[in-house]
Write a protein that holds these residues in place. Sequence first.
Motif, PDB file in Angstrom:
ATOM      1  N   GLU A  47     -45.275 -30.051 -50.166  1.00  0.00           N
ATOM      2  CA  GLU A  47     -44.185 -29.531 -50.983  1.00  0.00           C
ATOM      3  C   GLU A  47     -42.876 -30.245 -50.629  1.00  0.00           C
ATOM      4  O   GLU A  47     -42.099 -30.632 -51.499  1.00  0.00           O
ATOM      5  N   ALA A  48     -42.651 -30.405 -49.329  1.00  0.00           N
ATOM      6  CA  ALA A  48     -41.447 -31.085 -48.864  1.00  0.00           C
ATOM      7  C   ALA A  48     -41.489 -32.560 -49.253  1.00  0.00           C
ATOM      8  O   ALA A  48     -40.458 -33.147 -49.598  1.00  0.00           O
ATOM      9  N   GLN A  49     -42.670 -33.159 -49.225  1.00  0.00           N
ATOM     10  CA  GLN A  49     -42.796 -34.559 -49.628  1.00  0.00           C
ATOM     11  C   GLN A  49     -42.424 -34.725 -51.102  1.00  0.00           C
ATOM     12  O   GLN A  49     -41.733 -35.681 -51.467  1.00  0.00           O
ATOM     13  N   VAL A  50     -42.848 -33.785 -51.931  1.00  0.00           N
ATOM     14  CA  VAL A  50     -42.487 -33.838 -53.346  1.00  0.00           C
ATOM     15  C   VAL A  50     -40.994 -33.603 -53.520  1.00  0.00           C
ATOM     16  O   VAL A  50     -40.331 -34.311 -54.287  1.00  0.00           O
ATOM     17  N   LYS A  51     -40.445 -32.633 -52.814  1.00  0.00           N
ATOM     18  CA  LYS A  51     -38.998 -32.375 -52.916  1.00  0.00           C
ATOM     19  C   LYS A  51     -38.202 -33.598 -52.454  1.00  0.00           C
ATOM     20  O   LYS A  51     -37.211 -33.973 -53.071  1.00  0.00           O
ATOM     21  N   LEU A  52     -38.655 -34.198 -51.366  1.00  0.00           N
ATOM     22  CA  LEU A  52     -37.979 -35.391 -50.859  1.00  0.00           C
ATOM     23  C   LEU A  52     -38.086 -36.522 -51.880  1.00  0.00           C
ATOM     24  O   LEU A  52     -37.112 -37.231 -52.152  1.00  0.00           O
ATOM     25  N   GLY A  53     -39.270 -36.670 -52.468  1.00  0.00           N
ATOM     26  CA  GLY A  53     -39.443 -37.672 -53.518  1.00  0.00           C
ATOM     27  C   GLY A  53     -38.495 -37.429 -54.677  1.00  0.00           C
ATOM     28  O   GLY A  53     -37.884 -38.359 -55.204  1.00  0.00           O
ATOM     29  N   SER A  54     -38.348 -36.168 -55.052  1.00  0.00           N
ATOM     30  CA  SER A  54     -37.432 -35.818 -56.143  1.00  0.00           C
ATOM     31  C   SER A  54     -35.991 -36.164 -55.780  1.00  0.00           C
ATOM     32  O   SER A  54     -35.227 -36.625 -56.637  1.00  0.00           O
ATOM     33  N   MET A  55     -35.635 -35.936 -54.538  1.00  0.00           N
ATOM     34  CA  MET A  55     -34.270 -36.251 -54.110  1.00  0.00           C
ATOM     35  C   MET A  55     -34.023 -37.754 -54.184  1.00  0.00           C
ATOM     36  O   MET A  55     -32.959 -38.193 -54.626  1.00  0.00           O
ATOM     37  N   TYR A  56     -35.008 -38.536 -53.784  1.00  0.00           N
ATOM     38  CA  TYR A  56     -34.874 -39.990 -53.919  1.00  0.00           C
ATOM     39  C   TYR A  56     -34.846 -40.402 -55.389  1.00  0.00           C
ATOM     40  O   TYR A  56     -34.082 -41.281 -55.788  1.00  0.00           O
ATOM     41  N   GLU A  57     -35.676 -39.770 -56.184  1.00  0.00           N
ATOM     42  CA  GLU A  57     -35.720 -40.113 -57.611  1.00  0.00           C
ATOM     43  C   GLU A  57     -34.389 -39.824 -58.295  1.00  0.00           C
ATOM     44  O   GLU A  57     -33.910 -40.607 -59.119  1.00  0.00           O
ATOM     45  N   GLU A  58     -33.776 -38.697 -57.961  1.00  0.00           N
ATOM     46  CA  GLU A  58     -32.536 -38.293 -58.620  1.00  0.00           C
ATOM     47  C   GLU A  58     -31.273 -38.753 -57.887  1.00  0.00           C
ATOM     48  O   GLU A  58     -30.181 -38.681 -58.438  1.00  0.00           O
ATOM     49  N   GLN A  71     -43.376 -43.383 -52.970  1.00  0.00           N
ATOM     50  CA  GLN A  71     -44.115 -43.304 -51.703  1.00  0.00           C
ATOM     51  C   GLN A  71     -44.302 -41.859 -51.256  1.00  0.00           C
ATOM     52  O   GLN A  71     -45.391 -41.475 -50.813  1.00  0.00           O
ATOM     53  N   TRP A  72     -43.227 -41.061 -51.388  1.00  0.00           N
ATOM     54  CA  TRP A  72     -43.348 -39.660 -50.979  1.00  0.00           C
ATOM     55  C   TRP A  72     -44.278 -38.890 -51.915  1.00  0.00           C
ATOM     56  O   TRP A  72     -45.073 -38.067 -51.459  1.00  0.00           O
ATOM     57  N   TYR A  73     -44.184 -39.154 -53.197  1.00  0.00           N
ATOM     58  CA  TYR A  73     -45.101 -38.502 -54.139  1.00  0.00           C
ATOM     59  C   TYR A  73     -46.553 -38.871 -53.817  1.00  0.00           C
ATOM     60  O   TYR A  73     -47.448 -38.027 -53.860  1.00  0.00           O
ATOM     61  N   GLN A  74     -46.776 -40.128 -53.482  1.00  0.00           N
ATOM     62  CA  GLN A  74     -48.136 -40.577 -53.173  1.00  0.00           C
ATOM     63  C   GLN A  74     -48.671 -39.908 -51.911  1.00  0.00           C
ATOM     64  O   GLN A  74     -49.857 -39.566 -51.842  1.00  0.00           O
ATOM     65  N   LYS A  75     -47.801 -39.704 -50.926  1.00  0.00           N
ATOM     66  CA  LYS A  75     -48.236 -39.010 -49.700  1.00  0.00           C
ATOM     67  C   LYS A  75     -48.697 -37.595 -50.033  1.00  0.00           C
ATOM     68  O   LYS A  75     -49.724 -37.128 -49.541  1.00  0.00           O
ATOM     69  N   ALA A  76     -47.905 -36.913 -50.871  1.00  0.00           N
ATOM     70  CA  ALA A  76     -48.283 -35.538 -51.247  1.00  0.00           C
ATOM     71  C   ALA A  76     -49.531 -35.540 -52.123  1.00  0.00           C
ATOM     72  O   ALA A  76     -50.407 -34.683 -51.965  1.00  0.00           O
ATOM     73  N   ALA A  77     -49.618 -36.493 -53.022  1.00  0.00           N
ATOM     74  CA  ALA A  77     -50.800 -36.577 -53.895  1.00  0.00           C
ATOM     75  C   ALA A  77     -52.054 -36.863 -53.069  1.00  0.00           C
ATOM     76  O   ALA A  77     -53.143 -36.361 -53.382  1.00  0.00           O
ATOM     77  N   GLY A  78     -51.882 -37.643 -52.018  1.00  0.00           N
ATOM     78  CA  GLY A  78     -53.009 -37.942 -51.133  1.00  0.00           C
ATOM     79  C   GLY A  78     -53.561 -36.709 -50.443  1.00  0.00           C
ATOM     80  O   GLY A  78     -54.696 -36.719 -49.959  1.00  0.00           O
ATOM     81  N   GLN A  79     -52.758 -35.659 -50.403  1.00  0.00           N
ATOM     82  CA  GLN A  79     -53.209 -34.390 -49.822  1.00  0.00           C
ATOM     83  C   GLN A  79     -53.722 -33.435 -50.889  1.00  0.00           C
ATOM     84  O   GLN A  79     -53.960 -32.265 -50.623  1.00  0.00           O
TER      85      GLN A  79
END
Length: 158
Positions: A47-58, A71-79
Amino acid sequence: MRLSHYRNLLTCLAILLMTTAQSSAADGMWEGVFAYQKKMADYGHPEAQVKLGSMYEEGHGVEQDYDTAQQWYQKAAGQGFAEAEEKLAQLEARRQREAEERKRAEQERIAAEKAEKERLQREQAEAAARAEQERLEQERQARAAEQRRRAQERAAAA
């Protein structure tokens, strides 16, 4: 309390902080949320990886960076985190849309430059044509003046 309870509690807190931060324009708050999300993401919380990814995206609390977001989205997707897969698809669509917008803007810029160049060339051609007309008119007037002068000389000589 078990570790999973702490994780759930921390995840809820992170979501609460993220929601609060989204409604606040204060950069300092984004930086605090970013630091917290980064720590949680580094611990492997999807969840934090997705939130962090969103912060980088925005670009919230950090400079916008699509590659790092991916990269952060992929880490979360890998889980197996489904939201991460959705975010990856949305990011790819956003990248394509922005690339198309940049391409369209570049085409418009090139077309505008071409139109301006053509306009300037037309103006130069028109100015050259006017200058040539003026030169021809001056020559005509000079010939007419010369003919009058000769006529006056002949009349005076006669």
